[in-house]
Design an enzyme around this catalytic site. Structure first.
Site, PDB file in Angstrom:
ATOM      1  N   TYR A   1      48.007  -6.211  30.438  1.00 16.04           N
ATOM      2  CA  TYR A   1      46.725  -6.197  30.951  1.00 16.04           C
ATOM      3  C   TYR A   1      46.052  -4.693  31.256  1.00 16.04           C
ATOM      4  O   TYR A   1      46.669  -4.127  32.156  1.00 16.04           O
ATOM      5  CB  TYR A   1      46.856  -6.707  32.207  1.00 16.04           C
ATOM      6  CG  TYR A   1      45.690  -6.978  33.251  1.00 16.04           C
ATOM      7  CD1 TYR A   1      44.373  -7.123  32.539  1.00 16.04           C
ATOM      8  CD2 TYR A   1      45.574  -6.674  34.574  1.00 16.04           C
ATOM      9  CE1 TYR A   1      43.137  -7.143  33.106  1.00 16.04           C
ATOM     10  CE2 TYR A   1      44.328  -6.771  35.167  1.00 16.04           C
ATOM     11  CZ  TYR A   1      43.191  -7.079  34.472  1.00 16.04           C
ATOM     12  OH  TYR A   1      41.791  -6.997  35.315  1.00 16.04           O
TER      13      TYR A   1
ATOM     14  N   HIS B   1      37.900 -15.649  30.418  1.00 17.27           N
ATOM     15  CA  HIS B   1      38.604 -15.200  29.114  1.00 17.27           C
ATOM     16  C   HIS B   1      39.155 -16.695  28.412  1.00 17.27           C
ATOM     17  O   HIS B   1      39.621 -17.647  28.963  1.00 17.27           O
ATOM     18  CB  HIS B   1      39.898 -14.604  29.135  1.00 17.27           C
ATOM     19  CG  HIS B   1      39.399 -13.035  29.965  1.00 17.27           C
ATOM     20  ND1 HIS B   1      39.469 -11.913  29.086  1.00 17.27           N
ATOM     21  CD2 HIS B   1      39.216 -12.663  31.092  1.00 17.27           C
ATOM     22  CE1 HIS B   1      39.345 -10.789  29.775  1.00 17.27           C
ATOM     23  NE2 HIS B   1      38.988 -11.264  31.017  1.00 17.27           N
TER      24      HIS B   1
ATOM     25  N   ASP C   1      44.910  -8.835  27.281  1.00 22.00           N
ATOM     26  CA  ASP C   1      43.498  -8.146  27.627  1.00 22.00           C
ATOM     27  C   ASP C   1      43.361  -6.511  27.613  1.00 22.00           C
ATOM     28  O   ASP C   1      44.002  -5.794  28.387  1.00 22.00           O
ATOM     29  CB  ASP C   1      43.173  -8.493  28.981  1.00 22.00           C
ATOM     30  CG  ASP C   1      41.581  -8.073  29.417  1.00 22.00           C
ATOM     31  OD1 ASP C   1      41.230  -7.201  28.698  1.00 22.00           O
ATOM     32  OD2 ASP C   1      41.382  -8.549  30.444  1.00 22.00           O
TER      33      ASP C   1
END
Length: 287
Positions: free
Chosen positions: A115, A255, A154
């Site tokens: 992330y 997402h 991500d």
DNA sequence: ATGGCTAATCGCATTAGA
């Protein structure tokens, strides 16, 4: 083998979506981001449900923000939380590292769920932190083996202008700046392939849509959730796609999951390349 | 479009996301 990555924007609030999604898509390895839970809270909420589905779990969380996890039903070994030499954010009264990466060996692959820091704005201290964090991630990959490396998660960077719905809408914003894209390119230059873009070079492919302003309905999104794979796994890509269905319906994450199917490893360490003679030819991919 | 939504927190507003 099916591998997936999904920024769930709170595993706790996404629980009624996450478990049915696992049952429907049946991924073998799952990278989660933004669990927003401590390790203890994640375990209390998910360990029994995941164990019942055959998943081993490695969670790296801190509570309110961030939090990443790896779920695997093809083995989960040599877990490493965080990045070696990951940067410390020390401005505005905050000092410390974030729970943004977890790595493990799953089904013969060295998988890292990431992330990447948002960066907020290009003139914010978080932006430099984002670039330093990407440097540390690149160091991790350089130290790894291209035959087995997968970095999924991500990235908080749209690799090109084609990866955002409207480039001018991002003037002055993060996710599209040259420095971020250079950092991502440097990461890929270690030998990682953008598996979904390689599969769909000319398609409109997004993985994130803002909750506001009907962005999903109008397909005004960004492609910031990536599966980056070394030569080994990238060469085994059989399918790569964004599960838009998971962005629909009640209480979705902002997402969507990204899924990649890999053919069996050439050396057979994941499973046999062909069924034994006594078995009928499979009509669908073996799970 | 100036954050038009969502989530977490001892919250009754603020921080954060991207």
């Amino acid at each position: 083998m099916r591998l997936a990555t999904w920024n769930v924007n709170s595993a706790k609030s996404r629980l009624p979506r996450l478990l049915p999604w696992l049952d429907e898509r049946a991924p073998d390895v799952v990278c989660l981001q933004e669990t927003k839970l401590s390790d203890d809270d994640f375990a209390a909420l998910f360990d029994d449900e995941l164990a019942a589905r055959g998943y081993a779990v490695a969670h790296h969380g801190e509570g309110r923000w961030n939090g990443v996890a790896l779920l695997s039903r093809v083995g989960l070994d040599d877990v490493v939380r965080g990045l070696p030499g990951e940067p410390v954010f020390a401005e505005g009264g905050r000092t410390g590292t974030d729970a943004r990466a977890v790595t493990a060996t799953c089904g013969g692959l060295r998988v890292t769920s990431v992330y990447v820091p948002n960066g907020r704005t290009p003139d914010d201290p978080h932006y430099g932190y984002k670039l330093r964090w990407l440097d540390a991630l690149r160091e991790l990959v350089v130290a790894g083996d291209p035959a087995t490396t997968v970095v999924a998660g991500d990235m908080n960077i749209a690799p090109t202008d084609d990866d955002v719905w409207d480039r001018p809408a991002f003037d002055g914003a993060t996710h599209v700046t040259p420095d971020e894209r250079a950092a991502l390119a440097a990461l890929q230059a270690t030998g990682l392939h953008d598996v979904v873009r390689d599969r769909w070079p000319d398609e409109r492919v997004f993985s994130y849509w803002d909750y506001r302003a009907g962005r999903f309905h109008q397909d005004q999104g960004m492609r910031i959730d990536l599966v980056l794979a070394g030569d080994g796994p990238a060469g085994r890509r059989a399918a790569a796609w964004v599960d838009r269905k998971a962005r629909k319906g009640k209480l979705p994450s902002d997402h969507a999951p990204v899924l990649v199917d890999l053919d069996e490893a050439p050396d057979g360490d994941v499973g046999p390349m062909v069924p034994p003679p006594s078995s009928p030819a499979p009509l669908v991919r073996k799970k």
